[in-house]
Design an enzyme around this catalytic site. Structure first.
Site, PDB file in Angstrom:
ATOM      1  N   GLU A   1     -18.885 -28.108 -50.977  1.00  0.00           N
ATOM      2  CA  GLU A   1     -17.558 -27.515 -50.790  1.00  0.00           C
ATOM      3  C   GLU A   1     -16.859 -28.113 -49.637  1.00  0.00           C
ATOM      4  O   GLU A   1     -15.490 -28.290 -49.666  1.00  0.00           O
ATOM      5  CB  GLU A   1     -17.781 -25.996 -50.849  1.00  0.00           C
TER       6      GLU A   1
ATOM      7  N   PHE B   1     -26.088  -9.247 -46.526  1.00  0.00           N
ATOM      8  CA  PHE B   1     -25.716  -8.670 -47.598  1.00  0.00           C
ATOM      9  C   PHE B   1     -27.207  -7.756 -47.758  1.00  0.00           C
ATOM     10  O   PHE B   1     -27.066  -6.710 -48.583  1.00  0.00           O
ATOM     11  CB  PHE B   1     -26.114  -9.856 -48.750  1.00  0.00           C
TER      12      PHE B   1
HETATM   13  C1  LIG Z   1     -21.965 -21.577 -45.800  1.00  0.00           C
HETATM   14  C2  LIG Z   1     -22.509 -20.717 -46.748  1.00  0.00           C
HETATM   15  C3  LIG Z   1     -22.267 -20.603 -48.273  1.00  0.00           C
HETATM   16  C4  LIG Z   1     -23.070 -19.914 -49.078  1.00  0.00           C
HETATM   17  N1  LIG Z   1     -22.485 -19.657 -50.196  1.00  0.00           N
HETATM   18  C5  LIG Z   1     -23.124 -18.796 -51.221  1.00  0.00           C
HETATM   19  C6  LIG Z   1     -22.471 -18.583 -52.282  1.00  0.00           C
HETATM   20  O1  LIG Z   1     -21.541 -19.415 -52.752  1.00  0.00           O
HETATM   21  N2  LIG Z   1     -23.224 -17.885 -53.278  1.00  0.00           N
HETATM   22  C7  LIG Z   1     -24.408 -16.975 -52.851  1.00  0.00           C
HETATM   23  O2  LIG Z   1     -24.833 -16.250 -53.539  1.00  0.00           O
HETATM   24  N3  LIG Z   1     -24.867 -17.162 -51.582  1.00  0.00           N
HETATM   25  C8  LIG Z   1     -24.426 -17.939 -50.807  1.00  0.00           C
HETATM   26  N4  LIG Z   1     -24.603 -18.237 -49.556  1.00  0.00           N
HETATM   27  C9  LIG Z   1     -26.102 -17.451 -49.178  1.00  0.00           C
HETATM   28  C10 LIG Z   1     -25.742 -16.287 -48.820  1.00  0.00           C
HETATM   29  O3  LIG Z   1     -24.606 -15.792 -47.981  1.00  0.00           O
HETATM   30  C11 LIG Z   1     -27.146 -15.479 -48.061  1.00  0.00           C
HETATM   31  O4  LIG Z   1     -27.996 -15.628 -49.157  1.00  0.00           O
HETATM   32  C12 LIG Z   1     -26.986 -14.210 -47.621  1.00  0.00           C
HETATM   33  O5  LIG Z   1     -26.097 -14.122 -46.849  1.00  0.00           O
HETATM   34  C13 LIG Z   1     -28.228 -13.650 -47.024  1.00  0.00           C
HETATM   35  O6  LIG Z   1     -28.071 -12.289 -46.877  1.00  0.00           O
HETATM   36  P1  LIG Z   1     -29.178 -11.875 -45.880  1.00  0.00           P
HETATM   37  O7  LIG Z   1     -28.663 -10.146 -45.612  1.00  0.00           O
HETATM   38  O8  LIG Z   1     -30.494 -12.110 -45.976  1.00  0.00           O
HETATM   39  O9  LIG Z   1     -28.596 -12.524 -44.166  1.00  0.00           O
HETATM   40  P2  LIG Z   1     -27.102 -12.603 -43.598  1.00  0.00           P
HETATM   41  O10 LIG Z   1     -26.121 -12.450 -44.558  1.00  0.00           O
HETATM   42  O11 LIG Z   1     -27.428 -13.945 -42.849  1.00  0.00           O
HETATM   43  O12 LIG Z   1     -27.367 -11.574 -42.391  1.00  0.00           O
HETATM   44  C14 LIG Z   1     -28.348 -11.641 -41.441  1.00  0.00           C
HETATM   45  C15 LIG Z   1     -27.500 -10.491 -40.410  1.00  0.00           C
HETATM   46  O13 LIG Z   1     -28.410 -10.552 -39.284  1.00  0.00           O
HETATM   47  C16 LIG Z   1     -27.921 -10.275 -38.201  1.00  0.00           C
HETATM   48  N5  LIG Z   1     -28.686 -10.768 -37.056  1.00  0.00           N
HETATM   49  C17 LIG Z   1     -29.121 -12.091 -36.867  1.00  0.00           C
HETATM   50  N6  LIG Z   1     -30.202 -12.505 -35.942  1.00  0.00           N
HETATM   51  C18 LIG Z   1     -29.914 -10.894 -35.309  1.00  0.00           C
HETATM   52  C19 LIG Z   1     -30.555 -10.540 -34.232  1.00  0.00           C
HETATM   53  N7  LIG Z   1     -31.393 -11.061 -33.424  1.00  0.00           N
HETATM   54  N8  LIG Z   1     -30.229  -9.096 -33.766  1.00  0.00           N
HETATM   55  C20 LIG Z   1     -29.243  -8.475 -34.531  1.00  0.00           C
HETATM   56  N9  LIG Z   1     -28.769  -9.010 -35.573  1.00  0.00           N
HETATM   57  C21 LIG Z   1     -29.075 -10.030 -35.871  1.00  0.00           C
HETATM   58  C22 LIG Z   1     -26.535 -11.468 -38.386  1.00  0.00           C
HETATM   59  O14 LIG Z   1     -25.408 -11.361 -37.184  1.00  0.00           O
HETATM   60  C23 LIG Z   1     -26.218 -11.114 -39.751  1.00  0.00           C
HETATM   61  O15 LIG Z   1     -25.280 -10.178 -39.983  1.00  0.00           O
HETATM   62  C24 LIG Z   1     -24.087 -19.103 -48.517  1.00  0.00           C
HETATM   63  C25 LIG Z   1     -24.610 -19.137 -47.250  1.00  0.00           C
HETATM   64  C26 LIG Z   1     -23.890 -20.049 -46.190  1.00  0.00           C
HETATM   65  C27 LIG Z   1     -24.191 -19.858 -44.929  1.00  0.00           C
END
Ligand SMILES: Cc1cc2nc3c(=O)[nH]c(=O)nc-3n(C[C@H](O)[C@H](O)[C@H](O)COP(=O)(O)OP(=O)(O)OC[C@H]3O[C@@H](n4cnc5c(N)ncnc54)[C@H](O)[C@@H]3O)c2cc1C
Length: 442
Positions: free
Chosen positions: A184, A28
């Site tokens: 959930e 995200f």
């Molecule tokens: C099961 C579950 C249910 C959830 N439900 C909700 C909800 O209902 N409402 C809500 O608001 N939030 C929810 N969340 C939380 C929400 O999904 C996270 O807050 C959000 O995804 C965080 O975004 P981010 O970009 O920080 O990390 P992420 O979305 O985790 O993205 C990180 C990215 O980095 C990539 N990555 C990781 N390590 C490496 C590496 N070494 N090299 C290259 N790429 C890498 C991954 O592939 C991924 O695409 C939920 C999370 C989970 C796990």
């Protein structure tokens, strides 16, 4: 670097001397950062080890056979196909040289003018990583399909069992963690057992399945108001879920979870209890981290002591300038990603950076069919209307029209027919403690 005209559109024939922004992670936060820089004269490289953006809020439905993996993911290349200043690389980040402004990928090293670290968090076992093999977490599509394999296989093993003890062990499911994901998962497994599977087996009565939800703290959904915690507790109990509060897990093995007062014998143990910072961030060197390994960032989202490195999303640990802890939620990650991008644009234009202010869009969790809790500031809704709001919000924010239509049709079908479309097991089992001993069939 001279200030740039921020309103200028990037020409497709842009010179290669444009500032290079490297975005790590296509979740995200990374996605929002990439999109927010679309109209600026910068060259962007977005790196993710997967080829897709994943809508994690619906992962539990893949794990419980409600949706297929492809319904909740979208190829990053497709998402950015129309954005000419952004290149996507499918590669893994393995190391950093912050002093030299370089990031090492598995296949190459990139130099950057600015970097946005948005690598998210992983499932945390509170220092007991050995439990992971027995109680997998839910963070990626691979993990969701593994959970689905374990859940569906448990019913098959129960059907094959030689005695009632063995059958009931396979029909006992344990979910550890009483946050939204645990609630959930537990609700969805209970519904699967009581309604979806009920007519399909000849030897077992799937409605006799036990689902245990274990929470170390005094209530479920601790980020929600107390009234909503009790609502979720009551609702789950009515659905047949056994909720254990104030019960920290002492140990986990292939077929048992030990709590402080008791032990539960189970063929399927799922972990939804904690998160920790992405371990690759340990290679950033001497930068401040909290106990869970998340990076403590400045109010402007900069990594302390590095003017050209920003951190966004779940990996960033911070309170905004009003003192509010920014939660690990998708809207927070999106807002941070967008803010990091704007900070880069401001810096390039020679403007002052601004602190990040989190705009709280509320919180939601679904408990089961027709039931959810939703909370926005002082407004709390429970039950059917919260569930309808939950459906609407998730459909709107899901990436891609094809996915929205597919998910909507799946939900409509499941709601009307009490059927789950994605009940396919894609790995064969060998041996007895098969939660673990599996071999791929394809
Ligand atoms: C099961 C579950 C249910 C959830 N439900 C909700 C909800 O209902 N409402 C809500 O608001 N939030 C929810 N969340 C939380 C929400 O999904 C996270 O807050 C959000 O995804 C965080 O975004 P981010 O970009 O920080 O990390 P992420 O979305 O985790 O993205 C990180 C990215 O980095 C990539 N990555 C990781 N390590 C490496 C590496 N070494 N090299 C290259 N790429 C890498 C991954 O592939 C991924 O695409 C939920 C999370 C989970 C796990």
């Amino acid at each position: 670097m001279p200030p740039l005209n921020l309103d200028k559109q990037v020409s497709p024939n842009r010179p290669s001397s444009l500032p290079h922004v490297v975005i790590l992670g296509g979740g995200f936060a990374g996605l929002a950062a990439g999109k927010a820089l679309a109209k600026y004269p910068v060259k962007i490289t977005l790196i993710d080890k997967e080829n897709h953006h994943l809508f994690q809020p619906l992962l539990y439905q893949v794990a419980t056979a409600g949706l297929s993996a492809a319904d909740i993911a979208q190829p990053l290349r497709l998402i950015f196909s129309g954005q000419s200043n952004l290149t996507t690389l499918m590669d893994e980040v393995v190391d950093f040289d912050l002093d030299a402004s370089k990031v090492h990928l598995r296949s190459k090293t990139l130099s950057y003018d600015y970097m946005v670290i948005a690598l998210g968090v992983t499932t945390g076992y509170f220092g007991n990583q050995q439990w992971a093999q027995f109680a997998p977490g839910l963070k990626t599509l691979d993990e969701a399909t593994e959970l689905r394999r374990r859940v569906l296989t448990a019913f098959e093993r129960a059907e094959l069992a030689n005695d009632s003890n063995e059958a009931s062990q396979w029909l006992t499911f344990v979910v550890v963690g009483g946050g939204p994901t645990g609630v959930e998962l537990a609700g969805a497994i209970a519904e699967l057992a009581q309604h979806v599977m009920a007519k399909d087996f000849r030897h077992i009565d799937s409605t006799k399945a036990e689902v245990h939800l274990i929470e170390a703290g005094p209530r479920l959904l601790s980020a929600f108001p107390k009234g909503q915690s009790s609502y979720a507790h009551k609702r789950l109990t009515k659905m047949g879920v056994r909720v254990h509060l104030n019960e920290p897990v002492k140990s986990v093995s292939a077929d048992e979870v030990t709590l402080s007062q008791s032990a539960i014998s189970s063929g399927t143990i799922l972990w939804a209890a904690g998160v920790e910072g992405n371990s690759v961030a340990n290679n950033l060197g001497q930068v401040p981290r909290d106990r869970a390994g998340r990076l403590e960032v400045n109010p402007d989202l900069k990594l302390p002591n590095f003017d050209n490195v920003f951190v966004a999303g779940d990996l960033a640990k911070m309170s905004d300038f009003k003192g509010k802890q920014v939660p690990c939620l998708a809207p927070a990650a999106t807002q941070m990603g967008r803010h990091a991008a704007k900070q880069i644009a401001r810096d390039l234009a020679g403007r002052q950076l601004k602190p990040f202010i989190y705009f709280d869009k509320g919180n939601m969790a679904t408990i089961g069919r027709s039931s959810a809790v939703a909370n926005y500031r002082k407004i709390s809704i429970n039950g059917y209307f919260a569930w309808v709001a939950w459906l609407g919000v998730h459909l709107v924010f899901l990436m891609g029209m094809r996915n929205r239509i597919s998910v909507f049709l799946n939900w409509a079908w499941s709601y009307l027919a009490w059927r789950q479309g994605a009940r396919i097991i894609t790995k064969k089992l060998i041996g007895r403690s098969d939660g673990i001993n599996a071999t791929s069939s394809n």
